[in-house]
Design an enzyme around this catalytic site. Structure first.
Site, PDB file in Angstrom:
ATOM      1  N   LYS A   1       0.837  -1.186   0.000  1.00 21.92           N
ATOM      2  CA  LYS A   1       0.000   0.000   0.000  1.00 21.92           C
ATOM      3  C   LYS A   1       0.884   1.253   0.000  1.00 21.92           C
ATOM      4  CE  LYS A   1      -0.477   0.522   4.944  1.00 21.92           C
ATOM      5  NZ  LYS A   1       0.173   1.803   5.096  1.00 21.92           N
TER       6      LYS A   1
ATOM      7  N   HIS B   1      -5.937  -1.758   6.935  1.00 20.29           N
ATOM      8  CA  HIS B   1      -5.919  -2.665   8.095  1.00 20.29           C
ATOM      9  C   HIS B   1      -7.264  -2.709   8.826  1.00 20.29           C
ATOM     10  CE1 HIS B   1      -1.783  -2.417   7.162  1.00 20.29           C
ATOM     11  NE2 HIS B   1      -1.442  -1.431   7.972  1.00 20.29           N
TER      12      HIS B   1
HETATM   13  C1  BG6 Z   1       1.625   0.527   8.524  1.00 20.22           C
HETATM   14  C2  BG6 Z   1       1.361   2.003   8.593  1.00 20.22           C
HETATM   15  O1  BG6 Z   1       0.835  -0.062   7.532  1.00 20.22           O
HETATM   16  O2  BG6 Z   1       1.323  -0.076   9.769  1.00 20.22           O
HETATM   17  C3  BG6 Z   1       2.140   2.626   9.722  1.00 20.22           C
HETATM   18  O3  BG6 Z   1       1.754   2.616   7.375  1.00 20.22           O
HETATM   19  C4  BG6 Z   1       1.901   1.897  11.020  1.00 20.22           C
HETATM   20  O4  BG6 Z   1       1.799   4.006   9.858  1.00 20.22           O
HETATM   21  C5  BG6 Z   1       2.118   0.404  10.831  1.00 20.22           C
HETATM   22  O5  BG6 Z   1       2.793   2.415  11.994  1.00 20.22           O
HETATM   23  C6  BG6 Z   1       1.769  -0.364  12.088  1.00 20.22           C
HETATM   24  O6  BG6 Z   1       2.070  -1.716  11.931  1.00 20.22           O
HETATM   25  P1  BG6 Z   1       2.209  -2.652  13.192  1.00 20.22           P
HETATM   26  O7  BG6 Z   1       2.395  -4.010  12.621  1.00 20.22           O
HETATM   27  O8  BG6 Z   1       3.386  -2.149  13.971  1.00 20.22           O
HETATM   28  O9  BG6 Z   1       0.937  -2.507  13.973  1.00 20.22           O
END
Ligand code: BG6
Length: 533
Positions: free
Chosen positions: A195, A287
């Protein structure tokens, strides 16, 4: 004689298991979404290689390269696995190896083993070039053909586009022009993309058209790394392997659902990507809407990609944002404040951000699902940077029992029943319900029943990128959103983004707090409150 040993990989799984025994941990080899037969048999990728575009970027360094090493270390990559980096730097093979080993040592989940590293490094190569350079792509194409001969990769290549979307077009066209988008004979070519998949519905459609004009949809693997997380997959186990929850999982019993992704980190160093993008595009579109789909969808016939994606698509089609957005959404931007013991700058003071930036770092919205199961149940989604702590969870908050034979005083300490799926950290599940306080009076108070992954299982969860890279090599698409899912998510979000685009500066909230006051008002209007996870 052909070697038919299914365990043949860079190292044998038994080497890895020895390590696991020593460390007192075990690993899961199987994909619960796919393997119907022996759940303990490892799935090993067949002959193949991967080209990473943007290999010097943060994502590759912190996530992709360590995950590839971890897969090698677990014996899940084929013996001749070959990794080709493509980028502007004028690197030799050994420069590239030096770079990768640093990334692996800093980020790998499993122990560093010299023999695994050496075998992996044998198959590492670097090709120098820009993304619009015909000659460099022709060199890459020639190199891949040579490697097919030398390493036995059989023409099977995955192209990982770890580059900003502005370059997707160049890279895809170059792959097509140089003949790399299609392999010889029965070999396969796949593209893995990260993304953001566009910044609204229109741009997502353009992007999907562009990619699908080069690669058929079945060869496109869009990464939403949340789907690679064990606890996210556990939503399926929880819902569909048990009888306990399903009868309650609907509008008769559920009052509302809260999906929270809170982060304590700020955006220093990420201005180039984040300024102008904001929290909703960064994580709600992908997400959080994926989490909503898994929580709200109907039971799929099985877990094949087609069936799973069909159910997600159905629920996304029925999802709409609730209006008026002035009351059902909230948007904030962090200002300076105390994050734990550290005083941190506000977004507009972070390096690289426009001092007048209107980018939101906090976003909340209300969605409804127009189906018999969910009619009238609001789904509140929120995400933010520089919040009180890092936590991702899904909370189903239940309605009050229709009748209570207790007098009001005996229940003053009881709230609504809640089922919480904790995605991270402390992966697990929590149920909150009322219980009698010991003593002669009838007093009911809330208690928690807590299931924690780390206490219940000795197995260590693979990193999301390990699961997803391996799945892409194995052509296992269940955990990858399709172009239709991506477009539907934008369709849900676009009206809110349009409204926000006209709303000027987001409300400030001090770093270290739980977001803007408008987010609390958004729920208070409906006599509800956000959970304080
Ligand atoms: C990413 C976002 O997709 O997910 C980020 O671009 C975010 O901004 C990250 O910090 C968080 O991922 P995780 O796995 O640490 O929850």
């Amino acid at each position: 004689m052909t070697n038919t040993n299914p365990f043949e990989g860079l190292i044998t799984p038994s080497d890895y298991e020895d390590d696991q025994k020593r460390s007192g941990k075990r690993d899961t080899w199987s994909n619960p979404l796919r393997d119907k037969a022996d759940k303990r048999l490892p799935r090993i990728a067949g002959p193949s290689g991967m080209v990473i575009f943007g290999v010097t970027g943060d994502l590759a360094r912190k996530k992709l390269l360590p995950a590839i090493y971890d897969l090698a270390n677990r014996g899940l990559l084929p013996a001749g696995f070959t990794l080709v980096g493509y980028g502007r730097r004028d690197w030799s093979k050994s420069n590239f190896e030096d770079y990768v080993i640093k990334a692996v040592k800093a980020g790998a989940r499993t122990d560093f083993r010299q023999n695994v590293w050496e075998r992996l490094a044998e198959g590492m190569h670097f090709v120098t070039g820009n993304f619009d350079d015909d000659q460099a792509f022709d060199n890459l194409a020639n190199r891949l053909s040579e490697l097919d001969e030398e390493r036995g990769t059989a023409g099977n290549w995955a192209f990982y586009l770890s580059v900003p979307p502005d370059y997707f077009s160049d890279v895809c066209h170059q792959l097509q022009r140089s003949g790399m988008a299609e392999g010889p004979g029965n070999s396969w070519r796949r593209v893995i993309i990260e993304k953001p998949f566009g910044h609204d519905l229109e741009s997502a459609k353009r992007l999907n058209n562009l990619i699908n004009s080069v690669f058929p949809e079945k060869s496109v693997f869009r990464i939403d790394h949340y789907l690679g997380k064990e606890t996210v997959q556990n939503i399926l186990a929880l819902r569909f392997a048990n009888q306990l929850f399903d009868p309650l999982w609907n509008s008769h019993y559920v009052d509302h659902v809260q999906i929270t992704m809170a982060e304590d980190i700020g955006l220093g160093g990420r201005a180039g990507y984040y300024d102008g993008i904001g929290a909703a595009r960064d994580v709600i579109q992908n997400h959080l809407i994926q989490l909503l789909a898994l929580v709200a969808m109907e039971e799929p016939i099985d877990f094949t990609p087609e069936e799973l994606q069909a159910e997600k698509i159905k629920v996304l089609r029925a999802t709409t944002p609730v209006q008026p957005f002035s009351r059902t959404t909230a948007r904030g931007q962090y200002s300076s404040g105390w994050q734990g013991s550290e005083y941190v700058p506000g977004l507009r003071e972070e390096e690289g951000f426009d001092p007048k930036s209107t980018t939101e770092t906090y976003a909340a919205c209300t969605l409804m699902i127009n189906s018999r199961r969910w009619a009238g149940v609001p789904f509140y989604l929120r995400t933010g940077k520089r919040l009180g702590r890092r936590v991702t969870e899904i909370a189903l908050v239940f309605k009050d029992a229709p009748h209570q034979p207790f007098d009001a005083g005996s229940r003053h300490a009881q709230g609504q029943n809640v089922v919480v799926i904790r995605v991270q950290p402390d992966e697990g599940m929590l149920m909150r319900f009322g219980s009698k306080v010991p003593g002669s009076a009838m007093e009911v108070r809330d208690v928690n029943m807590d299931f924690s992954y780390s206490e219940a299982f000795t197995e260590e969860s693979p990193e999301a990128y390990e699961r997803l890279i391996l799945d892409a090599l194995l052509d296992e698409a269940s955990l990858f959103p399709t172009n239709e899912e991506v477009e539907l998510s934008w369709k849900i979000l676009d009206p809110i983004l349009d409204y926000w685009a006209k709303s000027g500066q987001p409300e400030e909230y001090p770093s270290g707090t739980w977001g803007p006051e408008s987010a609390d008002r958004m729920l208070a209007r409906e006599s509800r409150v956000w959970r304080r996870p």
